[in-house]
Write a protein that holds these residues in place. Structure first.
Motif, PDB file in Angstrom:
ATOM      1  N   ARG A   1       7.993   8.463  -7.638  1.00  0.00           N
ATOM      2  CA  ARG A   1       8.841   7.308  -7.324  1.00  0.00           C
ATOM      3  C   ARG A   1      10.263   7.731  -6.959  1.00  0.00           C
ATOM      4  N   SER A   2      10.500   9.017  -6.881  1.00  0.00           N
ATOM      5  CA  SER A   2      11.859   9.481  -6.612  1.00  0.00           C
ATOM      6  C   SER A   2      12.015  10.073  -5.216  1.00  0.00           C
TER       7      SER A   2
ATOM      8  N   ALA B   1      12.502   9.422  -0.908  1.00  0.00           N
ATOM      9  CA  ALA B   1      13.103   8.493   0.055  1.00  0.00           C
ATOM     10  C   ALA B   1      12.048   7.571   0.652  1.00  0.00           C
ATOM     11  N   THR B   2      10.842   8.084   0.852  1.00  0.00           N
ATOM     12  CA  THR B   2       9.793   7.246   1.433  1.00  0.00           C
ATOM     13  C   THR B   2       9.346   6.160   0.454  1.00  0.00           C
ATOM     14  N   TYR B   3       9.278   6.496  -0.829  1.00  0.00           N
ATOM     15  CA  TYR B   3       8.952   5.463  -1.817  1.00  0.00           C
ATOM     16  C   TYR B   3      10.041   4.397  -1.815  1.00  0.00           C
ATOM     17  N   ALA B   4      11.290   4.824  -1.794  1.00  0.00           N
ATOM     18  CA  ALA B   4      12.420   3.873  -1.801  1.00  0.00           C
ATOM     19  C   ALA B   4      12.359   2.972  -0.566  1.00  0.00           C
ATOM     20  N   LYS B   5      12.032   3.545   0.582  1.00  0.00           N
ATOM     21  CA  LYS B   5      11.941   2.759   1.819  1.00  0.00           C
ATOM     22  C   LYS B   5      10.830   1.717   1.722  1.00  0.00           C
TER      23      LYS B   5
ATOM     24  N   TYR C   1       8.688  -3.206  -8.512  1.00  0.00           N
ATOM     25  CA  TYR C   1       8.994  -2.103  -7.603  1.00  0.00           C
ATOM     26  C   TYR C   1      10.492  -1.862  -7.430  1.00  0.00           C
ATOM     27  N   ASN C   2      11.299  -2.826  -7.795  1.00  0.00           N
ATOM     28  CA  ASN C   2      12.741  -2.714  -7.603  1.00  0.00           C
ATOM     29  C   ASN C   2      13.444  -3.400  -8.788  1.00  0.00           C
ATOM     30  N   PRO C   3      13.310  -2.837 -10.001  1.00  0.00           N
ATOM     31  CA  PRO C   3      13.761  -3.526 -11.214  1.00  0.00           C
ATOM     32  C   PRO C   3      15.266  -3.775 -11.303  1.00  0.00           C
ATOM     33  N   ASN C   4      16.049  -3.050 -10.546  1.00  0.00           N
ATOM     34  CA  ASN C   4      17.502  -3.218 -10.621  1.00  0.00           C
ATOM     35  C   ASN C   4      18.063  -4.147  -9.551  1.00  0.00           C
TER      36      ASN C   4
ATOM     37  N   PHE D   1       0.839  -1.200   0.000  1.00  0.00           N
ATOM     38  CA  PHE D   1       0.000   0.000   0.000  1.00  0.00           C
ATOM     39  C   PHE D   1       0.878   1.256   0.000  1.00  0.00           C
ATOM     40  N   ALA D   2       1.896   1.273   0.855  1.00  0.00           N
ATOM     41  CA  ALA D   2       2.759   2.451   0.944  1.00  0.00           C
ATOM     42  C   ALA D   2       3.479   2.705  -0.383  1.00  0.00           C
ATOM     43  N   ALA D   3       4.013   1.667  -0.990  1.00  0.00           N
ATOM     44  CA  ALA D   3       4.714   1.833  -2.266  1.00  0.00           C
ATOM     45  C   ALA D   3       3.771   2.352  -3.347  1.00  0.00           C
TER      46      ALA D   3
END
Length: 125
Positions: free
Chosen positions: A59-60, A62-66, A101-104, A49-51
């Protein structure tokens, strides 16, 4: 639309986004606590949900990354559990989500190749 109507719509959108971020922040905290407690399905639901919420805005951040990193950790754990129980279809869904969500993520991409190979050759596992 009049200027007043446009201003009202803009104000409503600002409020909607503020509520979305507030709820995403709460979900992120809940997800982190659930992950620490080993409650991976609960953590997954809240990280997802958060993502989604943060990603709908940007998507850029820090909270999205977390949120995406937390979702990745939990999905990889659930992926391993699904494979241990022989549920390759669920494992595939989970690894696809990690890649979304984390393609790399190198590990996720390696696991994607492995699960695709296992699904293509079920007798070759």
């Amino acid at each position: 639309m009049s200027k007043a109507e446009i201003a009202r719509v803009q104000q409503q959108e600002i409020i909607r986004r503020q509520e979305l971020v507030f709820n995403a922040n709460q979900s992120l905290v809940t997800a982190q606590k659930a992950e620490l407690g080993g409650e991976y399905p609960v953590a997954r639901t809240n990280y997802l949900f958060a993502a989604e919420a943060y990603g709908s805005i940007s998507r850029s951040t820090a909270t999205y990354a977390k949120a995406a990193e937390g979702l990745t950790r939990v999905d990889l754990k659930l992926y391993d559990d699904a494979l241990k129980s022989g549920d390759t279809a669920r494992a595939k869904l989970l690894i696809d989500e990690v890649i979304k969500y984390n393609p790399n993520n190198k590990l996720a991409n390696e696991k994607l190749v492995q699960i695709n190979r296992a699904l293509a050759n079920p007798n070759d596992t």
